[in-house]
Write a protein that holds these residues in place. Structure first.
Motif, PDB file in Angstrom:
ATOM      1  N   GLY A   3       0.823  -1.201   0.000  1.00  0.00           N
ATOM      2  CA  GLY A   3       0.000   0.000   0.000  1.00  0.00           C
ATOM      3  C   GLY A   3       0.857   1.250   0.000  1.00  0.00           C
ATOM      4  O   GLY A   3       1.894   1.310   0.664  1.00  0.00           O
ATOM      5  N   ILE A   4       0.415   2.259  -0.751  1.00  0.00           N
ATOM      6  CA  ILE A   4       1.104   3.547  -0.838  1.00  0.00           C
ATOM      7  C   ILE A   4       0.171   4.646  -0.363  1.00  0.00           C
ATOM      8  O   ILE A   4      -1.024   4.654  -0.690  1.00  0.00           O
ATOM      9  N   ILE A   5       0.712   5.584   0.389  1.00  0.00           N
ATOM     10  CA  ILE A   5       0.015   6.810   0.754  1.00  0.00           C
ATOM     11  C   ILE A   5       1.009   7.968   0.631  1.00  0.00           C
ATOM     12  O   ILE A   5       2.193   7.791   0.918  1.00  0.00           O
ATOM     13  N   GLY A   6       0.541   9.094   0.168  1.00  0.00           N
ATOM     14  CA  GLY A   6       1.370  10.283   0.090  1.00  0.00           C
ATOM     15  C   GLY A   6       0.536  11.517   0.318  1.00  0.00           C
ATOM     16  O   GLY A   6      -0.670  11.526   0.023  1.00  0.00           O
ATOM     17  N   PHE A   7       1.156  12.574   0.848  1.00  0.00           N
ATOM     18  CA  PHE A   7       0.410  13.799   1.164  1.00  0.00           C
ATOM     19  C   PHE A   7       1.310  15.013   1.008  1.00  0.00           C
ATOM     20  O   PHE A   7       2.494  14.974   1.352  1.00  0.00           O
ATOM     21  N   THR A   8       0.728  16.105   0.511  1.00  0.00           N
ATOM     22  CA  THR A   8       1.342  17.422   0.597  1.00  0.00           C
ATOM     23  C   THR A   8       0.236  18.447   0.768  1.00  0.00           C
ATOM     24  O   THR A   8      -0.830  18.345   0.162  1.00  0.00           O
ATOM     25  N   GLY A   9       0.470  19.409   1.646  1.00  0.00           N
ATOM     26  CA  GLY A   9      -0.549  20.419   1.922  1.00  0.00           C
ATOM     27  C   GLY A   9      -0.113  21.359   3.013  1.00  0.00           C
ATOM     28  O   GLY A   9       1.085  21.624   3.196  1.00  0.00           O
ATOM     29  N   LYS A 183      -8.564  20.619  -0.775  1.00  0.00           N
ATOM     30  CA  LYS A 183      -8.415  22.070  -0.796  1.00  0.00           C
ATOM     31  C   LYS A 183      -7.052  22.418  -0.205  1.00  0.00           C
ATOM     32  O   LYS A 183      -6.800  22.202   0.970  1.00  0.00           O
ATOM     33  N   GLU A 184      -6.171  22.927  -1.039  1.00  0.00           N
ATOM     34  CA  GLU A 184      -4.789  23.240  -0.670  1.00  0.00           C
ATOM     35  C   GLU A 184      -4.062  22.016  -0.120  1.00  0.00           C
ATOM     36  O   GLU A 184      -3.171  22.134   0.712  1.00  0.00           O
ATOM     37  N   ILE A 195      -7.915   7.760   1.567  1.00  0.00           N
ATOM     38  CA  ILE A 195      -8.082   9.217   1.528  1.00  0.00           C
ATOM     39  C   ILE A 195      -9.502   9.665   1.834  1.00  0.00           C
ATOM     40  O   ILE A 195      -9.780  10.867   1.861  1.00  0.00           O
ATOM     41  N   LEU A 196     -10.427   8.741   2.091  1.00  0.00           N
ATOM     42  CA  LEU A 196     -11.845   9.095   2.215  1.00  0.00           C
ATOM     43  C   LEU A 196     -12.127  10.082   3.337  1.00  0.00           C
ATOM     44  O   LEU A 196     -13.055  10.885   3.239  1.00  0.00           O
ATOM     45  N   ARG A 197     -11.369  10.030   4.419  1.00  0.00           N
ATOM     46  CA  ARG A 197     -11.640  10.956   5.524  1.00  0.00           C
ATOM     47  C   ARG A 197     -11.233  12.386   5.185  1.00  0.00           C
ATOM     48  O   ARG A 197     -11.559  13.312   5.924  1.00  0.00           O
ATOM     49  N   TYR A 198     -10.503  12.565   4.075  1.00  0.00           N
ATOM     50  CA  TYR A 198     -10.016  13.893   3.703  1.00  0.00           C
ATOM     51  C   TYR A 198     -10.650  14.424   2.425  1.00  0.00           C
ATOM     52  O   TYR A 198     -10.839  15.623   2.273  1.00  0.00           O
ATOM     53  N   HIS A 215       0.856  22.305  -3.017  1.00  0.00           N
ATOM     54  CA  HIS A 215      -0.215  22.997  -2.293  1.00  0.00           C
ATOM     55  C   HIS A 215      -1.252  23.606  -3.237  1.00  0.00           C
ATOM     56  O   HIS A 215      -2.418  23.777  -2.860  1.00  0.00           O
ATOM     57  N   SER A 216      -0.832  23.949  -4.433  1.00  0.00           N
ATOM     58  CA  SER A 216      -1.741  24.642  -5.347  1.00  0.00           C
ATOM     59  C   SER A 216      -2.625  23.692  -6.142  1.00  0.00           C
ATOM     60  O   SER A 216      -3.566  24.136  -6.798  1.00  0.00           O
ATOM     61  N   GLY A 217      -2.327  22.401  -6.099  1.00  0.00           N
ATOM     62  CA  GLY A 217      -3.145  21.453  -6.840  1.00  0.00           C
ATOM     63  C   GLY A 217      -2.328  20.349  -7.474  1.00  0.00           C
ATOM     64  O   GLY A 217      -1.224  20.043  -7.031  1.00  0.00           O
ATOM     65  N   VAL A 218      -2.871  19.792  -8.551  1.00  0.00           N
ATOM     66  CA  VAL A 218      -2.271  18.632  -9.207  1.00  0.00           C
ATOM     67  C   VAL A 218      -2.188  18.882 -10.710  1.00  0.00           C
ATOM     68  O   VAL A 218      -3.132  19.374 -11.318  1.00  0.00           O
TER      69      VAL A 218
END
Length: 238
Positions: A3-9, A183-184, A195-198, A215-218
């Motif tokens: 499983g992979i998870i990644g985040f930026t914000g 959002k951001e 990611i469902l909780r976010y 932060h600005s999007g994808v």
């Protein structure tokens, strides 16, 4: 299945990564780890065993401060379950997580070893990290595009480059990977539950597409670096 998870914000990444790994436990694994970009560079914590044990180790450290990071749960394929073989893998300029199997990793490893590259694990994943590092020319998209052309097999990759500490890069072939749209804040994950909780909004990455999250999007590019427009999907289940 790993499983992979990644985040930026704007939020702290550690808790989001750990909760994401918990949501992916159903995929099966024997080790887990996270890497968070701090003001002093990437801090990586990984270990064999359950995600709850990883959470305990992170808590004992007092947490990790940073708003960008990647995490992984691993089923051992190349190399036994161990801290050295667990993801993420670090190679000078970058940190990387990987799902899938690189079929020509022995040839690539022999090539890199002949050029003085040192390896710390038994995994095919570290070979990808070292090859990306070897190829790095200052442009993450160009480097990823050039590198994946040499990979045979299946992969879903989450990558953070040290000189782009707030950006997560992702690409895939055969192995699934989605991009969550908040959002951001943005996410990568092997499956929607992480990611469902976010957020419920996401993109499906197609073969060899490269996603760039900040932060600005994808933004998403094809294997040749040309930007492509993606269809936003929405999960309607909990």
């Amino acid at each position: 299945m790993c499983g992979i998870i990644g985040f930026t914000g704007r939020k702290q990444a550690t808790e989001i990564l750990l909760r994401g790994l918990e949501a992916l436990e159903y995929r099966g694994y024997d080790s887990a780890g996270i890497s968070v970009m701090t003001k002093d560079g990437p801090v990586t914590v990984k270990r064999p065993g359950r995600v709850v044990e990883l959470c305990s180790v992170v808590a004992e450290r007092g947490g990790i401060e940073g708003t960008c990071g990647i995490g992984h749960t691993r089923w051992a394929t190349h190399g036994k379950p161990s801290e050295a073989n667990a993801h993420p893998h670090i190679s000078n300029t970058l940190v990387l997580v990987h799902n899938g199997i690189i079929e020509n990793y022995v040839e690539i490893k022999d090539f890199l070893t002949s050029r003085g590259v040192h390896f710390c694990s038994d995994t095919d994943t570290e070979v990808v990290a070292r090859l990306l590092d070897y190829n790095y020319n200052g442009s993450p998209i160009e480097t990823i595009s050039n590198t994946i052309r040499d990979l045979e097999g299946s992969y879903a990759l989450g990558i953070i480059f040290a000189d782009h500490p707030d950006v997560v890069y992702a690409t895939r072939k055969e192995s699934p990977l989605i991009v969550g749209l908040g959002k951001e804040e943005s996410f990568i994950a092997s499956d929607v539950p992480a990611i469902l909780r976010y957020t419920r909004d996401y993109y499906l990455l197609e073969q060899e597409e490269i996603a760039v999250l900040d932060h600005s999007g994808v933004k998403v590019y094809d294997a040749y670096g040309v930007e492509v427009q993606k269809e936003r999907k929405t999960a309607d289940w909990d």
